[in-house]
Design an enzyme around this catalytic site. Structure first.
Site, PDB file in Angstrom:
ATOM      1  N   CYS A 264       0.835  -1.202   0.000  1.00  0.00           N
ATOM      2  CA  CYS A 264       0.000   0.000   0.000  1.00  0.00           C
ATOM      3  C   CYS A 264       0.876   1.262   0.000  1.00  0.00           C
ATOM      4  O   CYS A 264       1.484   1.584  -1.007  1.00  0.00           O
ATOM      5  CB  CYS A 264      -0.977  -0.026   1.175  1.00  0.00           C
ATOM      6  SG  CYS A 264      -2.423   1.023   0.925  1.00  0.00           S
TER       7      CYS A 264
ATOM      8  N   HIS B 115      -3.954  -4.947   0.736  1.00  0.00           N
ATOM      9  CA  HIS B 115      -3.475  -5.513   2.001  1.00  0.00           C
ATOM     10  C   HIS B 115      -3.643  -7.031   2.004  1.00  0.00           C
ATOM     11  O   HIS B 115      -4.740  -7.542   2.257  1.00  0.00           O
ATOM     12  CB  HIS B 115      -4.236  -4.896   3.180  1.00  0.00           C
ATOM     13  CG  HIS B 115      -3.860  -3.473   3.438  1.00  0.00           C
ATOM     14  ND1 HIS B 115      -2.763  -3.117   4.187  1.00  0.00           N
ATOM     15  CD2 HIS B 115      -4.415  -2.315   3.008  1.00  0.00           C
ATOM     16  CE1 HIS B 115      -2.670  -1.795   4.231  1.00  0.00           C
ATOM     17  NE2 HIS B 115      -3.652  -1.291   3.523  1.00  0.00           N
TER      18      HIS B 115
ATOM     19  N   GLU C 217      -2.504  -9.046   4.149  1.00  0.00           N
ATOM     20  CA  GLU C 217      -2.496  -9.563   5.512  1.00  0.00           C
ATOM     21  C   GLU C 217      -3.883  -9.674   6.132  1.00  0.00           C
ATOM     22  O   GLU C 217      -4.067 -10.352   7.150  1.00  0.00           O
ATOM     23  CB  GLU C 217      -1.592  -8.700   6.407  1.00  0.00           C
ATOM     24  CG  GLU C 217      -2.099  -7.292   6.687  1.00  0.00           C
ATOM     25  CD  GLU C 217      -1.727  -6.282   5.611  1.00  0.00           C
ATOM     26  OE1 GLU C 217      -1.819  -5.074   5.889  1.00  0.00           O
ATOM     27  OE2 GLU C 217      -1.347  -6.693   4.497  1.00  0.00           O
TER      28      GLU C 217
ATOM     29  N   SER D 182       0.886 -11.853  38.563  1.00  0.00           N
ATOM     30  CA  SER D 182      -0.486 -11.353  38.621  1.00  0.00           C
ATOM     31  C   SER D 182      -1.507 -12.472  38.572  1.00  0.00           C
ATOM     32  O   SER D 182      -2.692 -12.239  38.788  1.00  0.00           O
ATOM     33  CB  SER D 182      -0.740 -10.417  37.428  1.00  0.00           C
ATOM     34  OG  SER D 182      -0.722 -11.151  36.214  1.00  0.00           O
ATOM     35  N   GLY D 183      -1.060 -13.695  38.266  1.00  0.00           N
ATOM     36  CA  GLY D 183      -1.992 -14.792  38.059  1.00  0.00           C
ATOM     37  C   GLY D 183      -2.360 -14.944  36.601  1.00  0.00           C
ATOM     38  O   GLY D 183      -3.018 -15.906  36.212  1.00  0.00           O
ATOM     39  N   GLY D 184      -1.951 -13.987  35.760  1.00  0.00           N
ATOM     40  CA  GLY D 184      -2.266 -14.016  34.341  1.00  0.00           C
ATOM     41  C   GLY D 184      -1.245 -14.800  33.535  1.00  0.00           C
ATOM     42  O   GLY D 184      -0.214 -15.247  34.048  1.00  0.00           O
ATOM     43  N   VAL D 185      -1.528 -14.939  32.255  1.00  0.00           N
ATOM     44  CA  VAL D 185      -0.697 -15.756  31.369  1.00  0.00           C
ATOM     45  C   VAL D 185       0.694 -15.155  31.192  1.00  0.00           C
ATOM     46  O   VAL D 185       1.710 -15.849  31.300  1.00  0.00           O
ATOM     47  CB  VAL D 185      -1.372 -15.916  29.985  1.00  0.00           C
ATOM     48  CG1 VAL D 185      -0.480 -16.707  29.040  1.00  0.00           C
ATOM     49  CG2 VAL D 185      -2.724 -16.585  30.124  1.00  0.00           C
ATOM     50  N   ASP D 186       0.761 -13.844  30.913  1.00  0.00           N
ATOM     51  CA  ASP D 186       2.038 -13.225  30.556  1.00  0.00           C
ATOM     52  C   ASP D 186       3.064 -13.318  31.683  1.00  0.00           C
ATOM     53  O   ASP D 186       4.195 -13.757  31.473  1.00  0.00           O
ATOM     54  CB  ASP D 186       1.826 -11.754  30.159  1.00  0.00           C
ATOM     55  CG  ASP D 186       0.901 -11.612  28.957  1.00  0.00           C
ATOM     56  OD1 ASP D 186       0.756 -12.591  28.198  1.00  0.00           O
ATOM     57  OD2 ASP D 186       0.310 -10.529  28.787  1.00  0.00           O
ATOM     58  N   SER D 187       2.665 -12.899  32.883  1.00  0.00           N
ATOM     59  CA  SER D 187       3.637 -12.920  33.983  1.00  0.00           C
ATOM     60  C   SER D 187       4.002 -14.358  34.357  1.00  0.00           C
ATOM     61  O   SER D 187       5.143 -14.640  34.740  1.00  0.00           O
ATOM     62  CB  SER D 187       3.096 -12.171  35.210  1.00  0.00           C
ATOM     63  OG  SER D 187       1.989 -12.844  35.788  1.00  0.00           O
ATOM     64  N   SER D 188       3.053 -15.283  34.215  1.00  0.00           N
ATOM     65  CA  SER D 188       3.321 -16.683  34.569  1.00  0.00           C
ATOM     66  C   SER D 188       4.325 -17.316  33.605  1.00  0.00           C
ATOM     67  O   SER D 188       5.253 -18.016  34.026  1.00  0.00           O
ATOM     68  CB  SER D 188       2.011 -17.483  34.557  1.00  0.00           C
ATOM     69  OG  SER D 188       1.080 -16.942  35.472  1.00  0.00           O
TER      70      SER D 188
END
Length: 509
Positions: free
Chosen positions: A79, A167, A169, A221-227
């Site tokens: 583009c 585009h 994508e 935090s109990g979340g996915v990222d920090s775990s």
């Protein structure tokens, strides 16, 4: 050295989507703002120029020096990128008679061109631009057209340089994935070896080299990222990782004890801190949403800092920053790249004199989950819905009290338990209940009641930037309403939020 594709970002809303498509091919890629050029070493197999909301004809249009790229390695302009390669190299770009936006039918003009390999003679593509290429420079050959756009795609003779004015994508471009794969795998020669297992192996080795025998503190935090970040660091440095899990009193019902137990089962060195009295006390009487967030962020910093100060010799702060955090905080119109602060550790690196280590800063959320699974982490933890940093505080509209938190925790538990039981939890990106600051008249046991109303929210999304409300079957909604009203004292009305983002946000505050 990991092979990669570089995407030069001119500010398009679709840039991250290009990266996601390439990552889906198990090829590593990076996004760099046009005004913060990357290092071009032997690991770079090719470069993509993104789209942009700007026009190449504007004064001050985004510019990027292509001297080290064009004609020297594979290059694809998408583009704005295609118009850039035409406009600044002898062609002509003009305003379209009418804005070219939406579906179009692309006809392949050169079936032998490697970018067009395996494409149908005609297929649907997605246009999104206000300008169009009216004259191509000498040596540019048209390889595809649409009914309204003669120069839908071109290649420069004698170079591995292509431009496309649509585009590939986006989902609406039917064979766009094949076209990107033709470029990344066929033309650039990428080996498709960037897998979750290879990421874990290389990241752990990098962390060992980076951290040595240093100690790291990380806020869970109990979340996915920090775990997942914690598990990668644990694999690299073992007991030199110190995790702190703070209970603000605003977590889901029983979440503090359950998550703490699951962390210990993973072998993590983790300390749980019950700071609910502090958080709820500081939030007493506060109703403004932004003030709530600031108080919670400040309290997290204070509690985390106090606990971290008890540790001796810590030099690093671990964070669960993921790639969208990095990309979205890059200032495309400036030169600085600023990582957005995290609610639970914002300001701590400077305050404590710590260096920051971010094992996930190259990954999208779905990739984080795949990496977690490759390390043997439980599906219950990996598939957890996103949960807001301030917790239930921003799902209690108005003043926060311990009684309201308890009501919402009980509602939330019934909601998620039924979603899991009926198989809907894993079909939903994020679900939660909101306690509204209104009361309504009801009848229970022939008596008049005047009690609280809760709203249930469930959305489908890939990244949280946009979201559609989920069409949960009526019979499940009926059961939810019945069980919540019968089992949660103080609630006599349940409503379901059918707003999408935009215009509504996922959270109510």
């Amino acid at each position: 050295m990991t092979e990669k594709i570089i995407i030069i970002d001119f500010g398009s809303q679709y840039t991250q989507l290009i990266a996601r498509r390439i990552r889906e091919m198990q090829v590593y890629c990076e996004i760099h703002p046009f005004n913060n050029p990357p290092q071009l070493d032997e690991s770079v197999r090719g470069v993509i120029l993104s789209g942009s909301p700007r026009s190449v004809r504007e004064e001050g249009a985004p510019r990027f020096n292509l001297d080290a790229i064009k004609g020297k390695m594979p290059l694809l302009g998408v583009c704005y990128g295609a118009q850039y390669l035409a406009h600044f190299f002898g062609g002509k770009v003009e305003a379209s008679p009418s804005r070219e936006y939406g579906r179009a039918r692309m006809q392949v003009k050169d079936e032998n061109d490697p970018l067009m390999k395996s494409l149908s003679k005609e297929s649907q593509v997605w246009m999104s631009h206000g300008d169009t290429i009216t004259t191509i420079p000498e040596g540019y050959n048209i390889i595809a057209s649409t009914e309204d756009v003669a120069v839908a795609a071109y290649r420069i003779a004698g170079e591995q340089t292509w431009g496309i004015q649509f585009h590939p994508e986006v989902y609406h471009s039917e064979e766009g994935f094949t076209m990107i794969q033709n470029f990344v795998v066929g033309i650039c020669g990428c080996e498709q070896s960037w897998t979750p297992a290879s990421f874990v192996e290389s990241t752990v080795e990098q962390l060992k080299a980076q951290l040595g025998d240093d100690k790291v503190v990380l806020g869970l935090s109990g979340g996915v990222d920090s775990s997942v970040a914690a598990m990668l660091l644990h694999k690299a440095i073992g007991k030199n990782l110190y995790c702190i899990f703070v209970d603000s009193g605003l977590l889901r019902k029983d979440e503090f004890s359950e998550v703490l137990e699951s962390y210990r089962g993973m072998g993590l060195n983790v300390k749980g801190v019950d700071a609910s009295e502090k958080f709820l006390g500081d939030l007493a009487g506060v109703t403004d949403p932004e003030t709530k967030r600031k108080i919670i962020g400040r309290d997290f910093v204070e509690v985390f800092d106090a606990e971290a100060q008890q540790l001796q010799g810590v030099k690093w702060l671990g964070q669960g920053t993921i790639y969208p955090d990095v990309v979205e905080s890059a200032q495309v119109n400036g030169t600085a790249v600023v990582i957005k602060s995290h609610h639970n550790v914002g300001g701590l690196p400077e305050k404590m004199g710590l260096k920051v280590v971010e094992p996930l800063r190259l990954l999208f959320k779905d990739e984080v989950r795949r990496v977690g699974r490759s390390m043997g982490m439980s599906d219950k933890l990996i598939n957890r819905h996103p949960f807001p940093g301030p917790g239930l505080a921003i799902r209690i509209l108005g003043e926060i009290t311990r009684e309201k938190v308890e009501i919402l925790q009980n509602v939330d538990k019934i909601y998620l338990d039924i979603l899991r039981e009926t198989g809907w939890y894993d079909k939903i990106w994020q679900a939660g209940a909101i306690l509204l600051p209104v009361q309504s008249v009801g009848v229970m046991g022939d008596e008049r009641t005047y009690e609280r109303c809760v709203a249930l929210r469930a959305v489908q999304s890939t990244d949280g930037m946009t979201a559609d409300w989920v069409h949960i079957p009526y019979e499940i909604l009926a059961r939810l309403s019945n069980e919540i009203i019968n089992k949660v004292r103080g609630v006599n009305r349940v409503v379901y939020d059918i707003s999408s983002k935009p215009p509504a946000t996922i959270e109510w505050e």
